[in-house]
Write an enzyme that holds these catalytic residues in place. Structure first.
Site, PDB file in Angstrom:
ATOM      1  N   TYR A 144    -103.398  48.293 -16.003  1.00  0.00           N
ATOM      2  CA  TYR A 144    -102.283  48.625 -15.032  1.00  0.00           C
ATOM      3  C   TYR A 144    -101.799  47.634 -15.315  1.00  0.00           C
ATOM      4  CZ  TYR A 144     -98.843  48.648 -11.227  1.00  0.00           C
ATOM      5  OH  TYR A 144     -97.907  49.079 -10.418  1.00  0.00           O
ATOM      6  N   THR A 179     -97.249  52.465   0.060  1.00  0.00           N
ATOM      7  CA  THR A 179     -96.968  53.871  -0.412  1.00  0.00           C
ATOM      8  C   THR A 179     -99.008  54.110  -0.664  1.00  0.00           C
ATOM      9  OG1 THR A 179     -97.526  52.854  -2.617  1.00  0.00           O
ATOM     10  CG2 THR A 179     -95.441  53.533  -1.417  1.00  0.00           C
ATOM     11  N   ASP A 180     -98.883  55.413  -1.396  1.00  0.00           N
ATOM     12  CA  ASP A 180    -100.346  56.312  -1.648  1.00  0.00           C
ATOM     13  C   ASP A 180    -101.169  55.545  -2.532  1.00  0.00           C
ATOM     14  OD1 ASP A 180     -99.967  58.525   0.391  1.00  0.00           O
ATOM     15  OD2 ASP A 180     -99.473  59.755  -1.501  1.00  0.00           O
TER      16      ASP A 180
HETATM   17  N1  NAD Z   1     -97.384  50.937  -4.084  1.00  0.00           N
HETATM   18  C1  NAD Z   1     -96.951  49.296  -4.798  1.00  0.00           C
HETATM   19  O1  NAD Z   1     -97.710  48.829  -4.009  1.00  0.00           O
HETATM   20  C2  NAD Z   1     -96.362  49.235  -5.880  1.00  0.00           C
HETATM   21  C3  NAD Z   1     -96.329  47.546  -6.500  1.00  0.00           C
HETATM   22  C4  NAD Z   1     -95.499  47.689  -7.348  1.00  0.00           C
HETATM   23  C5  NAD Z   1     -95.564  48.913  -8.390  1.00  0.00           C
HETATM   24  N2  NAD Z   1     -95.315  49.866  -7.719  1.00  0.00           N
HETATM   25  C6  NAD Z   1     -94.947  51.219  -9.082  1.00  0.00           C
HETATM   26  O2  NAD Z   1     -94.473  52.013  -7.883  1.00  0.00           O
HETATM   27  C7  NAD Z   1     -93.989  53.020  -8.903  1.00  0.00           C
HETATM   28  C8  NAD Z   1     -94.051  53.867  -7.702  1.00  0.00           C
HETATM   29  O3  NAD Z   1     -95.183  53.999  -7.323  1.00  0.00           O
HETATM   30  P1  NAD Z   1     -95.843  54.251  -5.493  1.00  0.00           P
HETATM   31  O4  NAD Z   1     -95.970  53.038  -5.220  1.00  0.00           O
HETATM   32  O5  NAD Z   1     -94.260  55.027  -4.883  1.00  0.00           O
HETATM   33  O6  NAD Z   1     -97.035  55.591  -5.708  1.00  0.00           O
HETATM   34  P2  NAD Z   1     -96.783  57.009  -5.582  1.00  0.00           P
HETATM   35  O7  NAD Z   1     -97.941  57.203  -5.159  1.00  0.00           O
HETATM   36  O8  NAD Z   1     -96.307  57.707  -3.385  1.00  0.00           O
HETATM   37  O9  NAD Z   1     -95.722  57.275  -6.732  1.00  0.00           O
HETATM   38  C9  NAD Z   1     -95.761  57.808  -7.865  1.00  0.00           C
HETATM   39  C10 NAD Z   1     -95.566  58.917  -7.903  1.00  0.00           C
HETATM   40  O10 NAD Z   1     -95.776  59.109  -9.511  1.00  0.00           O
HETATM   41  C11 NAD Z   1     -95.913  60.271  -9.341  1.00  0.00           C
HETATM   42  N3  NAD Z   1     -96.140  61.089 -10.832  1.00  0.00           N
HETATM   43  C12 NAD Z   1     -97.898  60.172 -11.403  1.00  0.00           C
HETATM   44  N4  NAD Z   1     -97.864  60.268 -12.869  1.00  0.00           N
HETATM   45  C13 NAD Z   1     -96.099  60.666 -13.306  1.00  0.00           C
HETATM   46  C14 NAD Z   1     -96.179  61.659 -14.366  1.00  0.00           C
HETATM   47  N5  NAD Z   1     -96.291  61.677 -15.564  1.00  0.00           N
HETATM   48  N6  NAD Z   1     -94.809  62.273 -14.460  1.00  0.00           N
HETATM   49  C15 NAD Z   1     -93.433  62.164 -13.266  1.00  0.00           C
HETATM   50  N7  NAD Z   1     -94.697  62.128 -12.035  1.00  0.00           N
HETATM   51  C16 NAD Z   1     -95.705  61.114 -12.127  1.00  0.00           C
HETATM   52  C17 NAD Z   1     -97.021  60.355  -8.762  1.00  0.00           C
HETATM   53  O11 NAD Z   1     -97.206  62.515  -8.619  1.00  0.00           O
HETATM   54  C18 NAD Z   1     -96.711  60.366  -7.315  1.00  0.00           C
HETATM   55  O12 NAD Z   1     -95.695  61.142  -6.629  1.00  0.00           O
HETATM   56  C19 NAD Z   1     -95.241  53.267  -9.452  1.00  0.00           C
HETATM   57  O13 NAD Z   1     -94.493  52.622 -11.089  1.00  0.00           O
HETATM   58  C20 NAD Z   1     -96.196  52.128  -9.545  1.00  0.00           C
HETATM   59  O14 NAD Z   1     -97.149  51.347 -10.849  1.00  0.00           O
HETATM   60  C21 NAD Z   1     -96.028  49.883  -6.813  1.00  0.00           C
END
Ligand code: NAD
Length: 254
Positions: A144, A179-180
């Site tokens: 990651y 989030t999830d």
């Molecule tokens: N939640 C955190 O703490 C956090 C912190 C920093 C960054 N992020 C980033 O935020 C972004 C969104 O994540 P989130 O936290 O909302 O999690 P989430 O799990 O709620 O959402 C991620 C979504 O991406 C979808 N996904 C995965 N692979 C995919 C693909 N190849 N094509 C289309 N869709 C796909 C999943 O089905 C899911 O619905 C990610 O890039 C994550 O790395 C999250």
């Protein structure tokens, strides 16, 4: 009138979490939105709720379908889909490959499909959901951290190369967001991210503030700026601090 009234906006990984919050915010501003996710049920629910069009499938290959749904023009592309990809140096090669594919190459492929039109029109906006892990690192998640550094590097490169030609780029770098993905991050997420976690809507607020201020780096947790400076100013002290966190995680049973 909102800046994004009638704009064509695409959000990948919009079935929940940060992507859904971004889609809701753009839709509330009058944009015509395409929401994408691998999870058909979740993304259709967000589309129904916001009036967006759902495009189900891998974020790597949806630009043409999204463009067609928006009548031929994408104004804003939010490369938000991501994989949490935990693991250490012994992580399976397949985990590294998937992290690289979704967290980096999906962005590269989208830009390849979007740039010719954006350069011709002299306008386009690419929003990359990176992570504070792309500026710093994340305990217990080598694929990651490394792939998010790649996503940030690509966003920086895109910004410096095309900003004089009308292409705007924003890199969103939050720490924990409820989030999830945070739930799935397990004990490392609990130790490092959960205590200061914010809501997905806070991330959308930070993006819109950053757009208004024309800022590349979007820091929904403002304290990350200080950590980033500390890392650059004294890498050994910063690494010692991160190692302290690693040891705390190990003592807690990982
Ligand atoms: N939640 C955190 O703490 C956090 C912190 C920093 C960054 N992020 C980033 O935020 C972004 C969104 O994540 P989130 O936290 O909302 O999690 P989430 O799990 O709620 O959402 C991620 C979504 O991406 C979808 N996904 C995965 N692979 C995919 C693909 N190849 N094509 C289309 N869709 C796909 C999943 O089905 C899911 O619905 C990610 O890039 C994550 O790395 C999250």
């Amino acid at each position: 009138m909102s800046q994004f009234q009638d704009a064509g906006v695409v959000v990948t990984g919009a079935g929940g979490g940060i992507g859904a919050a971004l889609a809701r915010r753009f839709a509330a501003g009058g944009a015509r939105v395409v929401v994408n996710d691998l999870d058909a049920r979740k993304v259709k629910a967000i589309a129904d709720e916001t009036g967006a069009t759902a495009v189900v499938g891998d974020a790597s290959a949806i630009v043409e379908e999204a463009r067609a749904a928006l009548g031929g023009k994408v104004d804003v592309y939010c490369a938000n889909a991501g994989l949490a990809s935990p693991g250490d140096a012994f992580a399976d090669e397949a985990v590294w490959a998937a992290a690289w594919d979704v967290n980096v190459m999906a962005h590269v492929r989208a830009v390849k499909a979007l740039l010719p039109d954006w350069l011709e029109r002299g306008s386009g906006r690419f929003v990359s959901t990176v992570s504070a892990a792309g500026l710093l690192t994340m305990v217990g998640a080598a694929p990651y951290s490394v792939s998010k550094h790649g996503a940030l590097a690509f966003a920086e490169w895109l910004s410096l190369t095309y900003r004089h030609r009308g292409v705007k780029v924003h890199a969103i770098c939050p720490q924990g967001v409820r989030t999830d993905m945070l739930t799935a991050a397990g004990s490392a997420g609990e130790l490092v991210l959960a205590p200061t976690a914010i809501e997905p809507e806070d991330v959308a607020d930070a993006l819109f503030d950053g757009i208004a201020a024309d800022r590349f780096l979007i820091l929904p947790h403002p304290e990350v700026a200080g950590y980033y400076q500390a890392r650059a100013g004294n890498p050994d002290r910063w690494l010692a601090g991160m190692n302290h966190l690693q040891q705390k995680w190990e003592e807690a049973g990982r």
